[in-house]
Design an enzyme around this catalytic site. Structure first.
Site, PDB file in Angstrom:
ATOM      1  N   GLY A  25      -4.372  -1.170  -1.740  1.00 18.81           N
ATOM      2  CA  GLY A  25      -4.759  -0.295  -0.648  1.00 18.81           C
ATOM      3  C   GLY A  25      -5.813  -0.912   0.250  1.00 18.81           C
ATOM      4  O   GLY A  25      -6.520  -1.846  -0.143  1.00 18.81           O
ATOM      5  N   ASN A  26      -5.904  -0.411   1.461  1.00 21.38           N
ATOM      6  CA  ASN A  26      -6.876  -0.917   2.418  1.00 21.38           C
ATOM      7  C   ASN A  26      -7.105   0.098   3.527  1.00 21.38           C
ATOM      8  O   ASN A  26      -6.269   0.964   3.769  1.00 21.38           O
ATOM      9  CB  ASN A  26      -6.448  -2.272   3.000  1.00 21.38           C
ATOM     10  CG  ASN A  26      -4.953  -2.404   3.084  1.00 21.38           C
ATOM     11  OD1 ASN A  26      -4.318  -1.895   3.999  1.00 21.38           O
ATOM     12  ND2 ASN A  26      -4.353  -3.076   2.104  1.00 21.38           N
ATOM     13  N   GLY A  45      -9.527  -9.317  -2.267  1.00 21.19           N
ATOM     14  CA  GLY A  45     -10.092  -9.889  -3.478  1.00 21.19           C
ATOM     15  C   GLY A  45     -11.322  -9.199  -4.019  1.00 21.19           C
ATOM     16  O   GLY A  45     -12.040  -9.766  -4.846  1.00 21.19           O
ATOM     17  N   SER A  72      -5.111  -8.729   2.650  1.00 21.63           N
ATOM     18  CA  SER A  72      -3.851  -9.411   2.972  1.00 21.63           C
ATOM     19  C   SER A  72      -2.971  -8.569   3.891  1.00 21.63           C
ATOM     20  O   SER A  72      -2.044  -9.086   4.516  1.00 21.63           O
ATOM     21  CB  SER A  72      -3.090  -9.748   1.691  1.00 21.63           C
ATOM     22  OG  SER A  72      -2.769  -8.565   0.977  1.00 21.63           O
ATOM     23  N   GLU A  73      -3.242  -7.264   3.986  1.00 20.44           N
ATOM     24  CA  GLU A  73      -2.467  -6.372   4.848  1.00 20.44           C
ATOM     25  C   GLU A  73      -3.102  -6.190   6.231  1.00 20.44           C
ATOM     26  O   GLU A  73      -2.724  -5.275   6.961  1.00 20.44           O
ATOM     27  CB  GLU A  73      -2.318  -4.997   4.182  1.00 20.44           C
ATOM     28  CG  GLU A  73      -1.507  -4.987   2.912  1.00 20.44           C
ATOM     29  CD  GLU A  73      -0.010  -5.090   3.147  1.00 20.44           C
ATOM     30  OE1 GLU A  73       0.400  -5.382   4.280  1.00 20.44           O
ATOM     31  OE2 GLU A  73       0.736  -4.874   2.184  1.00 20.44           O
ATOM     32  N   HIS A  92      -4.080   2.667   4.322  1.00 21.87           N
ATOM     33  CA  HIS A  92      -2.886   2.257   3.572  1.00 21.87           C
ATOM     34  C   HIS A  92      -3.161   2.481   2.089  1.00 21.87           C
ATOM     35  O   HIS A  92      -4.065   1.871   1.517  1.00 21.87           O
ATOM     36  CB  HIS A  92      -2.576   0.788   3.843  1.00 21.87           C
ATOM     37  CG  HIS A  92      -1.513   0.218   2.959  1.00 21.87           C
ATOM     38  ND1 HIS A  92      -0.349   0.895   2.660  1.00 21.87           N
ATOM     39  CD2 HIS A  92      -1.431  -0.962   2.303  1.00 21.87           C
ATOM     40  CE1 HIS A  92       0.398   0.143   1.864  1.00 21.87           C
ATOM     41  NE2 HIS A  92      -0.245  -0.978   1.626  1.00 21.87           N
ATOM     42  N   HIS A  94      -1.370   3.631  -2.003  1.00 23.60           N
ATOM     43  CA  HIS A  94      -0.219   3.388  -2.871  1.00 23.60           C
ATOM     44  C   HIS A  94       0.101   4.633  -3.690  1.00 23.60           C
ATOM     45  O   HIS A  94       0.249   4.562  -4.916  1.00 23.60           O
ATOM     46  CB  HIS A  94      -0.495   2.197  -3.793  1.00 23.60           C
ATOM     47  CG  HIS A  94      -0.596   0.889  -3.083  1.00 23.60           C
ATOM     48  ND1 HIS A  94      -1.113  -0.238  -3.663  1.00 23.60           N
ATOM     49  CD2 HIS A  94      -0.237   0.526  -1.822  1.00 23.60           C
ATOM     50  CE1 HIS A  94      -1.077  -1.245  -2.802  1.00 23.60           C
ATOM     51  NE2 HIS A  94      -0.552  -0.799  -1.670  1.00 23.60           N
ATOM     52  N   HIS A 153       6.595   0.534  -1.842  1.00 20.77           N
ATOM     53  CA  HIS A 153       5.301  -0.121  -1.631  1.00 20.77           C
ATOM     54  C   HIS A 153       4.145   0.872  -1.524  1.00 20.77           C
ATOM     55  O   HIS A 153       3.263   0.896  -2.368  1.00 20.77           O
ATOM     56  CB  HIS A 153       5.399  -0.981  -0.365  1.00 20.77           C
ATOM     57  CG  HIS A 153       4.137  -1.712  -0.018  1.00 20.77           C
ATOM     58  ND1 HIS A 153       4.090  -2.673   0.956  1.00 20.77           N
ATOM     59  CD2 HIS A 153       2.868  -1.619  -0.491  1.00 20.77           C
ATOM     60  CE1 HIS A 153       2.858  -3.154   1.053  1.00 20.77           C
ATOM     61  NE2 HIS A 153       2.100  -2.512   0.193  1.00 20.77           N
TER      62      HIS A 153
END
Length: 199
Positions: A25-26, A45, A72-73, A92, A94, A153
């Site tokens: 998630g982000n 990370g 990474s997203e 975002h 999950h 996803h």
């Protein structure tokens, strides 16, 4: 940046509510300073329950990474901001049940008034890919929805207006979808009981 604390708080809220795991998630918040257009985004990370304001990355809308190591997203967030000028926050998550059921069962009827937007479905693309970013932003833009289920996803929600309120609204959308998925599952589970009692 003044909104880095908002990113940290939102990420911890998602983790505490079980909408992301410790790695997934982000969250991002858009900022505009003079002619500069960019976003503050969750770092990659770093455990989601231990992010600090100093960890939050800064990325301009042209893709230039100004500070830190973004999630990474981050391309997904950038593409949404590029297509949706009103957007000031992107979340975002999950959601486990939303991802499991959302492709096959329309969740909006189970959400009621808790969900104030339509939901679009995005086919599967690799996580973090440019293809996923472009397809998600395109479907949100064309549908007018502020939420998307990413097949196999996760979920994306878009907020607008004041950054704090925008983040809260995006989280509310994601939470409403997860509750709707629970209600859908409960309805499916109860269906045999209703049939039996009707005999």
């Amino acid at each position: 940046m003044v909104h880095s604390e908002l990113v940290v708080h939102a990420m911890r809220m998602l983790y505490e509510r079980g909408l992301v795991d410790i790695k997934g998630g982000n969250v991002s918040v858009r900022f505009r300073l003079g002619g500069i257009d960019g976003m503050l985004v969750t770092p990659g990370g770093v455990a989601k329950n231990s992010i600090n304001p100093d960890d939050v990355a800064i990325v301009l809308l042209d893709g230039s990474i100004i500070y830190g190591k973004p999630s990474s997203e981050y391309r997904l967030h950038l593409e949404i901001y590029r297509r949706m000028s009103f957007a000031t926050a992107v979340v975002h998550a999950h959601n486990p049940l939303t991802v499991a059921l959302g492709e096959s069962i329309p969740l909006e009827p189970f959400a009621g008034e808790a969900l104030d937007t339509c939901v679009t479905i995005v086919p599967h693309y690799p996580a973090g890919s440019k293809e996923l970013a472009i397809e998600t932003a395109t479907r949100l833009e064309k549908s007018g929805c502020r939420a998307a289920i990413l097949s196999g996803h996760g979920v994306v929600a878009v907020g607008e207006g004041d950054p704090k309120r925008a983040l809260i609204n995006a989280i509310e959308i994601i939470e409403a979808l997860e509750y709707a998925a629970w209600r859908a599952l409960a309805t499916l589970a109860a269906a045999p009981l209703r049939i039996t009692r009707g005999l």
